[in-house]
Design an enzyme around this catalytic site. Structure first.
Site, PDB file in Angstrom:
ATOM      1  N   ASP A   9      42.821  14.372  -6.458  1.00 52.23           N
ATOM      2  CA  ASP A   9      42.902  14.557  -5.095  1.00 52.23           C
ATOM      3  C   ASP A   9      42.973  16.438  -4.883  1.00 52.23           C
ATOM      4  O   ASP A   9      43.171  17.022  -5.913  1.00 52.23           O
ATOM      5  CB  ASP A   9      44.223  14.068  -4.480  1.00 52.23           C
ATOM      6  CG  ASP A   9      45.404  14.359  -5.171  1.00 52.23           C
ATOM      7  OD1 ASP A   9      45.523  15.465  -5.942  1.00 52.23           O
ATOM      8  OD2 ASP A   9      46.449  13.930  -4.663  1.00 52.23           O
ATOM      9  N   CYS A  66      46.316  14.469 -10.183  1.00 48.11           N
ATOM     10  CA  CYS A  66      47.040  14.650  -8.760  1.00 48.11           C
ATOM     11  C   CYS A  66      48.300  15.426  -8.872  1.00 48.11           C
ATOM     12  O   CYS A  66      48.624  16.117  -9.769  1.00 48.11           O
ATOM     13  CB  CYS A  66      47.462  13.143  -7.907  1.00 48.11           C
ATOM     14  SG  CYS A  66      48.732  12.255  -8.721  1.00 48.11           S
ATOM     15  N   GLY A  67      49.062  15.280  -7.926  1.00 45.22           N
ATOM     16  CA  GLY A  67      50.338  16.462  -7.834  1.00 45.22           C
ATOM     17  C   GLY A  67      51.204  16.142  -9.039  1.00 45.22           C
ATOM     18  O   GLY A  67      51.725  17.052  -9.655  1.00 45.22           O
ATOM     19  N   THR A  68      51.477  14.912  -9.226  1.00 46.82           N
ATOM     20  CA  THR A  68      52.586  14.429 -10.401  1.00 46.82           C
ATOM     21  C   THR A  68      51.669  13.629 -11.369  1.00 46.82           C
ATOM     22  O   THR A  68      52.092  13.446 -12.574  1.00 46.82           O
ATOM     23  CB  THR A  68      53.379  13.511  -9.725  1.00 46.82           C
ATOM     24  OG1 THR A  68      53.018  12.146  -9.099  1.00 46.82           O
ATOM     25  CG2 THR A  68      54.138  14.316  -8.723  1.00 46.82           C
ATOM     26  N   GLY A  71      50.848   8.682  -8.680  1.00 47.62           N
ATOM     27  CA  GLY A  71      50.202   8.086  -7.590  1.00 47.62           C
ATOM     28  C   GLY A  71      48.683   7.533  -7.935  1.00 47.62           C
ATOM     29  O   GLY A  71      48.289   6.447  -7.846  1.00 47.62           O
ATOM     30  N   HIS A  99      49.661   2.967 -28.998  1.00 49.31           N
ATOM     31  CA  HIS A  99      50.186   2.017 -28.651  1.00 49.31           C
ATOM     32  C   HIS A  99      49.803   0.998 -27.601  1.00 49.31           C
ATOM     33  O   HIS A  99      49.891  -0.087 -27.409  1.00 49.31           O
ATOM     34  CB  HIS A  99      51.769   2.223 -28.510  1.00 49.31           C
ATOM     35  CG  HIS A  99      52.518   2.571 -29.716  1.00 49.31           C
ATOM     36  ND1 HIS A  99      53.615   3.051 -29.771  1.00 49.31           N
ATOM     37  CD2 HIS A  99      51.782   3.120 -30.819  1.00 49.31           C
ATOM     38  CE1 HIS A  99      53.951   3.366 -30.941  1.00 49.31           C
ATOM     39  NE2 HIS A  99      52.920   3.674 -31.389  1.00 49.31           N
ATOM     40  N   ARG A 110      51.243  19.750 -10.671  1.00 48.73           N
ATOM     41  CA  ARG A 110      52.511  20.477 -10.147  1.00 48.73           C
ATOM     42  C   ARG A 110      53.401  20.391 -11.467  1.00 48.73           C
ATOM     43  O   ARG A 110      54.713  21.157 -11.325  1.00 48.73           O
ATOM     44  CB  ARG A 110      53.039  19.751  -9.162  1.00 48.73           C
ATOM     45  CG  ARG A 110      52.255  20.008  -7.831  1.00 48.73           C
ATOM     46  CD  ARG A 110      52.990  19.233  -6.680  1.00 48.73           C
ATOM     47  NE  ARG A 110      51.899  19.229  -5.357  1.00 48.73           N
ATOM     48  CZ  ARG A 110      51.943  18.471  -4.604  1.00 48.73           C
ATOM     49  NH1 ARG A 110      52.376  17.273  -4.540  1.00 48.73           N
ATOM     50  NH2 ARG A 110      50.974  18.580  -3.816  1.00 48.73           N
ATOM     51  N   ARG A 133      50.513  -4.895 -34.271  1.00 48.66           N
ATOM     52  CA  ARG A 133      51.571  -5.438 -33.338  1.00 48.66           C
ATOM     53  C   ARG A 133      51.145  -5.091 -31.836  1.00 48.66           C
ATOM     54  O   ARG A 133      51.887  -5.863 -31.078  1.00 48.66           O
ATOM     55  CB  ARG A 133      52.905  -5.062 -33.907  1.00 48.66           C
ATOM     56  CG  ARG A 133      53.055  -3.711 -33.591  1.00 48.66           C
ATOM     57  CD  ARG A 133      54.492  -3.148 -34.305  1.00 48.66           C
ATOM     58  NE  ARG A 133      54.985  -1.983 -33.666  1.00 48.66           N
ATOM     59  CZ  ARG A 133      54.326  -0.707 -34.242  1.00 48.66           C
ATOM     60  NH1 ARG A 133      53.632  -0.912 -35.343  1.00 48.66           N
ATOM     61  NH2 ARG A 133      54.677   0.559 -33.816  1.00 48.66           N
ATOM     62  N   HIS A 134      50.464  -4.378 -31.762  1.00 51.64           N
ATOM     63  CA  HIS A 134      50.210  -3.599 -30.252  1.00 51.64           C
ATOM     64  C   HIS A 134      48.998  -4.713 -29.488  1.00 51.64           C
ATOM     65  O   HIS A 134      49.080  -4.625 -28.122  1.00 51.64           O
ATOM     66  CB  HIS A 134      49.704  -2.211 -30.285  1.00 51.64           C
ATOM     67  CG  HIS A 134      50.511  -1.475 -30.766  1.00 51.64           C
ATOM     68  ND1 HIS A 134      52.006  -1.023 -30.244  1.00 51.64           N
ATOM     69  CD2 HIS A 134      50.471  -0.900 -31.829  1.00 51.64           C
ATOM     70  CE1 HIS A 134      52.415  -0.404 -31.097  1.00 51.64           C
ATOM     71  NE2 HIS A 134      51.584  -0.015 -32.374  1.00 51.64           N
ATOM     72  N   ARG A 137      50.666  -7.231 -26.852  1.00 51.74           N
ATOM     73  CA  ARG A 137      51.201  -6.381 -25.768  1.00 51.74           C
ATOM     74  C   ARG A 137      50.331  -6.077 -24.854  1.00 51.74           C
ATOM     75  O   ARG A 137      50.333  -5.975 -23.640  1.00 51.74           O
ATOM     76  CB  ARG A 137      52.110  -5.456 -26.435  1.00 51.74           C
ATOM     77  CG  ARG A 137      53.273  -5.868 -27.255  1.00 51.74           C
ATOM     78  CD  ARG A 137      53.888  -4.653 -27.911  1.00 51.74           C
ATOM     79  NE  ARG A 137      54.896  -5.182 -28.831  1.00 51.74           N
ATOM     80  CZ  ARG A 137      55.258  -4.563 -29.930  1.00 51.74           C
ATOM     81  NH1 ARG A 137      54.769  -3.383 -30.226  1.00 51.74           N
ATOM     82  NH2 ARG A 137      56.367  -5.010 -30.657  1.00 51.74           N
TER      83      ARG A 137
END
Length: 152
Positions: A9, A66-68, A71, A99, A110, A133-134, A137
């Protein structure tokens, strides 16, 4: 070399562009899903675009920014067959491949500088699923969202 879909974004476009250039310098084939400028856009659109390329096999891996990184990961994870992970360093990048069999890496412009982002991205692409083992899961993760509930 891998074919990688990349998207971001407006809050992640600068880092995405740097990472796309870096990937191309390394010899990877990159499909740039946008955005291409600073105008405000919605991260779910670009998370979905990258995820669909990965889910359909048009790309082997995905890169979302994105910023973080949070999202856009949430959006990408709505597409069946995609396991998107927000990472902040090389250790989380390596472990999510080993894993969780993640196929989309998500970064926050950011929160992560360009050099660390390059190192994390390279680590993500070089690591491989440990299986063992993964496997059960990851199968449980994939089974959480029935495919009929997601629009094509």
């Amino acid at each position: 070399m891998a074919r990688i879909a990349a998207g971001a974004d407006h809050a992640g476009v600068q880092l995405k562009d740097e990472l796309v250039a870096h990937l191309r310098d390394l010899g990877h084939d990159v499909v740039d899903c946008g955005t291409h400028g600073p105008d405000r856009v919605d991260y779910p659109d670009f998370g979905e675009a990258v995820a669909r390329k990965v889910a359909t096999g048009e790309a082997e891996m995905g890169l979302c920014v994105c910023g973080t990184g949070i999202g856009i990961a949430m959006a990408a994870n709505k597409v069946p067959g995609v396991r998107a992970a927000t990472v902040h360093d090389v250790t989380s990048a390596r472990l999510t491949r080993e894993h969780n069999d993640a196929n989309v890496i998500c970064l926050g412009e950011r929160l992560v500088g360009p050099e660390l982002a390059k190192d994390a991205l390279e680590t993500f692409l070089e690591a491989s699923f440990e299986e063992g083992r993964h496997i059960p899961r990851v199968a449980k993760i994939d089974a959480l969202l029935p495919k009929e509930e997601v629009a094509p």
